[in-house]
Design an enzyme around this catalytic site. Structure first.
Site, PDB file in Angstrom:
ATOM      1  N   GLU A 127       1.202  -0.667  -5.161  1.00  0.00           N
ATOM      2  CA  GLU A 127       0.006   0.180  -5.213  1.00  0.00           C
ATOM      3  C   GLU A 127       0.491   1.587  -5.582  1.00  0.00           C
ATOM      4  O   GLU A 127       0.869   2.372  -4.722  1.00  0.00           O
ATOM      5  CB  GLU A 127      -0.726   0.160  -3.863  1.00  0.00           C
ATOM      6  CG  GLU A 127      -2.063   0.881  -3.877  1.00  0.00           C
ATOM      7  CD  GLU A 127      -1.933   2.366  -3.565  1.00  0.00           C
ATOM      8  OE1 GLU A 127      -2.015   3.185  -4.508  1.00  0.00           O
ATOM      9  OE2 GLU A 127      -1.751   2.699  -2.393  1.00  0.00           O
ATOM     10  N   ASP A 129       0.830  -1.195   0.000  1.00  0.00           N
ATOM     11  CA  ASP A 129       0.000   0.000   0.000  1.00  0.00           C
ATOM     12  C   ASP A 129       0.872   1.256   0.000  1.00  0.00           C
ATOM     13  O   ASP A 129       1.911   1.313   0.661  1.00  0.00           O
ATOM     14  CB  ASP A 129      -0.911  -0.024   1.237  1.00  0.00           C
ATOM     15  CG  ASP A 129      -1.973   1.039   1.194  1.00  0.00           C
ATOM     16  OD1 ASP A 129      -2.657   1.144   0.157  1.00  0.00           O
ATOM     17  OD2 ASP A 129      -2.137   1.758   2.196  1.00  0.00           O
ATOM     18  N   ASP A 151     -11.463   1.283  -1.531  1.00  0.00           N
ATOM     19  CA  ASP A 151     -11.620   2.717  -1.272  1.00  0.00           C
ATOM     20  C   ASP A 151     -12.557   3.399  -2.261  1.00  0.00           C
ATOM     21  O   ASP A 151     -12.885   4.569  -2.085  1.00  0.00           O
ATOM     22  CB  ASP A 151     -10.258   3.422  -1.322  1.00  0.00           C
ATOM     23  CG  ASP A 151      -9.434   3.191  -0.065  1.00  0.00           C
ATOM     24  OD1 ASP A 151     -10.020   2.947   1.006  1.00  0.00           O
ATOM     25  OD2 ASP A 151      -8.196   3.268  -0.153  1.00  0.00           O
TER      26      ASP A 151
END
Length: 505
Positions: A345, A298, A398
Site C-alpha cells: 500500500e 498497510d 478510506d
C-alpha cells in the site's frame, strides 16, 4: 508457449458489511453465498479489511491483537448447526437491515457466545473437544497471552492495560499467576471464542478455494497501543520506563490535512526486532497467510521510514522521519516463508526509497483512480501510466464512494475527466470501473459500493472522523442477477475472468 494468465479482478467488501438478520455480517451462510456470487461474477479475489477484534471506535485498524480474530464475526447459524446454541435462541433475534449498531450487536454476540461456552463446558458438542485442545496447542505462542489479556480487560472494563494495577501492567510473574487462577474460566472462554472464529473462517476459506476465489487480506503496519501485542512484548516497541510510547505514529501535513494525521500507535524498536531475526513479524505474516492468500501491507512506506511524533503532541506537525528496517525485514520474511505474497500500500507521501524497496521484492503497488482525476492529482495513477505489477482500484475503504466523489469534484477536475473519458457524465461510476478493468494492471479491485453505484451514504470510513465509521452494510436486495451478470460480462470483456492459474492457486 503462452504466458500464464495474470489478469484478475475482485471485490472489496469487509465481512461485517455482509447482509443478514443478526445486525452485522458474519462467517456463516451469507458469507458462503457471497463467495458463490463472486464466482458467478467471474471474480478471482475477495478483499477484506483486518479481521482482528476491534476496540474503541470499532475500527479494524485498531485491534486488541495482531493475531486474533473478531468474535463478532462468529456466525450464530453455524453455532446452532454445531449444537452450541439452540435454534430457539435465535428464533426471535431481529436487527434492522441498515447500518451496524455496534453496541447492541456486541451485547447480543456476548450473550450468545456466553451461552455457547456454557453449553460446551457442560458437555454440549463434545465432539469439538479434541479440535479445541489441538487449536490451543497450535496457537499457544499468541493465544495464551491474548486470552489472559482479554480476561483481565473484562475485569477492568474499558481501561487500557497501562491503567491496570501496576503488577499486571508490568507483567510481574506472581500477578500473572494469580490472574490465571482467578480468571481461569474467562481465559478458557476467550480461547474458545478464538477457536470458533478460526474454525468458521477455515471452513469459509475452503469454500472459497473450491469456488476458485482467493482471499486478499490486510495487515496494518502498526498495532494498537491497547493490545495484547504491546502488553506482552513491550521490548519490541519504543516505550519509556512507565511503558508509555515515547513516539506515536502518523503522517505529516499534506494536501488532505493541514495538521497531518495523528494515529497514536506506538512505534517499533527495530533494533530489538533485528536482534530476534524479526521473529515477531515473521510469525505475524505466517499467521496472516494461514487466513488469506495475499496480504496488503498497510502504510508500506513506514518500512522505509516512519513519521515519529512525540507522545503527547496535539497534532502530527511536530514529527520526524526515522528509518525503518527496509530490505532487512523482507529478506528475513522471505527466508522464513519462502515467498512474499504481499501488496504494498504505497499511497500518500511516497519517496524514491519506498518505490525502490517495493520494486526490490517485486511487490505490486496500488493505484487509486479517484486520485488520478480529483483532489491531489497524481499522474502515476492515470491509467495510461499503469504497469502490470499493480492493483488498480476505483477507491478504497478510506475514500468516498465513486458516485459521492464524482458529485464533489470541482469543475476543473470534471473537465479533465471528461477529456479523458468523454461519456463520463452519463455513468461516472461505470466509467471508472471500466477504466480499472481495462488497465494493464494485473489486479483490478472495486469496493462493493461502486459495483452497486451507491452515494456517499454508503461510505465505509472517513479518516479522522471519530464516529460513524465502519457501519455500512450491503443491501441484499441490490445484489441482483443483473448486477452479477454485468460484472461477469465486464470481467470477461477485459480478460480478467478466472483461468486455471487462478483456480488452482
Amino acid at each position: 508457449m503462452a504466458e500464464p494468465k495474470r489478469r484478475s479482478a475482485g471485490i472489496l467488501l469487509h465481512p461485517t458489511s455482509l447482509p443478514g438478520r443478526y445486525g452485522i455480517g458474519d462467517l456463516g451462510p451469507t458469507a458462503h453465498m457471497w463467495i458463490d456470487a463472486l464466482a458467478r461474477a467471474k471474480q478471482s479475489w475477495w478483499q477484506v479489511l483486518p479481521l482482528g477484534p476491534t476496540g474503541a471506535g470499532d475500527s479494524p485498524y485498531q485491534s486488541f491483537s495482531a493475531f486474533a480474530g473478531n468474535p463478532r464475526l462468529i456466525s450464530p447459524d453455524l453455532l446452532a448447526r454445531d449444537g452450541l446454541v439452540k435454534p430457539d435462541d435465535l428464533r426471535d433475534v431481529r436487527f434492522d437491515a441498515g447500518p451496524i449498531d455496534f453496541d447492541n450487536v456486541a451485547k447480543f454476540k456476548s450473550w450468545l457466545l456466553d451461552r455457547a461456552w456454557q453449553n460446551f463446558r457442560s458437555g454440549g458438542a463434545d465432539r469439538l473437544g479434541g479440535e479445541f485442545e489441538q487449536f490451543g496447542r497450535t496457537e499457544a505462542p499468541w493465544l495464551d497471552d491474548f486470552a489472559l489479556f482479554m480476561a483481565i480487560k473484562s475485569v477492568h472494563g474499558t481501561a487500557g492495560w497501562r491503567d491496570w494495577p501496576a503488577p499486571l501492567a508490568r507483567r510481574e510473574p506472581a500477578a500473572l499467576d494469580a490472574a490465571r487462577r482467578d480468571l481461569a474460566d474467562a481465559i478458557a472462554q476467550q480461547r474458545f471464542q478464538q477457536f470458533l472464529f478460526f474454525r468458521q473462517w477455515d471452513e469459509l476459506r475452503r469454500h472459497a478455494r473450491a469456488r476458485g476465489i482467493r482471499l486478499l487480506g490486510d495487515v496494518p503496519i502498526f498495532v494498537a497501543a491497547d493490545s495484547a501485542d504491546v502488553w506482552s512484548h513491550p521490548e519490541l516497541f519504543l516505550l519509556d520506563a512507565d511503558r508509555r510510547p515515547r513516539f506515536v505514529a502518523g503522517v505529516p501535513p499534506d494536501y488532505f490535512s493541514a495538521t497531518g494525521q495523528l494515529w497514536g500507535n506506538p512505534l517499533y524498536d527495530w533494533d530489538a526486532h533485528r536482534a530476534t531475526g524479526f521473529a515477531w513479524w515473521i510469525a505475524r505474516l505466517r499467521a496472516a497467510l494461514r487466513q488469506v492468500d495475499l496480504v496488503r501491507l498497510d502504510h508500506f512506506r513506514g518500512f522505509a521510514a516512519a513519521w515519529h511524533i512525540p507522545f503527547g503532541a496535539p497534532t502530527a506537525e511536530s514529527g520526524e522521519w526515522k528509518p525503518g528496517p527496509g530490505a532487512e525485514l523482507f529478506q528475513a520474511i522471505q527466508r522464513a516463508l519462502g515467498r512474499l505474497p504481499l501488496v504494498a500500500e504505497d499511497l500518500g507521501l511516497i519517496t524514491r526509497d519506498v518505490h525502490q524497496l517495493r520494486d526490490q521484492f517485486a511487490l505490486p503497488g496500488m493505484a487509486i483512480l479517484q486520485f488520478a482525476f480529483g483532489g491531489a492529482v497524481e499522474s502515476r495513477f492515470l491509467p495510461h501510466n499503469h504497469v502490470r505489477n499493480l492493483v488498480v482500484y476505483t477507491g478504497t475503504h478510506d475514500n468516498d464512494t465513486t458516485l459521492g466523489w464524482w458529485r464533489s469534484l470541482a469543475d476543473s477536475e470534471r473537465t479533465f475527466l471528461r477529456r479523458y473519458a468523454p461519456h463520463v457524465d452519463s455513468d461516472p461510476v461505470g466509467t471508472l470501473l471500466r477504466l480499472a478493468w481495462g488497465s494493464v494492471a494485473d489486479f483490478a479491485i472495486v469496493p462493493m459500493q461502486d459495483v452497486l453505484g451507491l452515494d456517499s451514504d454508503a461510505r465505509m470510513n472517513v479518516p479522522g472522523a471519530p464516529d460513524g465509521n465502519w457501519r455500512w452494510r450491503c443491501p441484499e436486495a441490490l445484489v441482483t442477477t443483473e448486477v452479477i451478470n454485468h460484472l461477469a460480462d465486464l470481467t470477461e470483456l477485459f480478460n480478467r475472468q478466472p483461468g486455471p492459474e487462478i483456480k488452482d492457486a
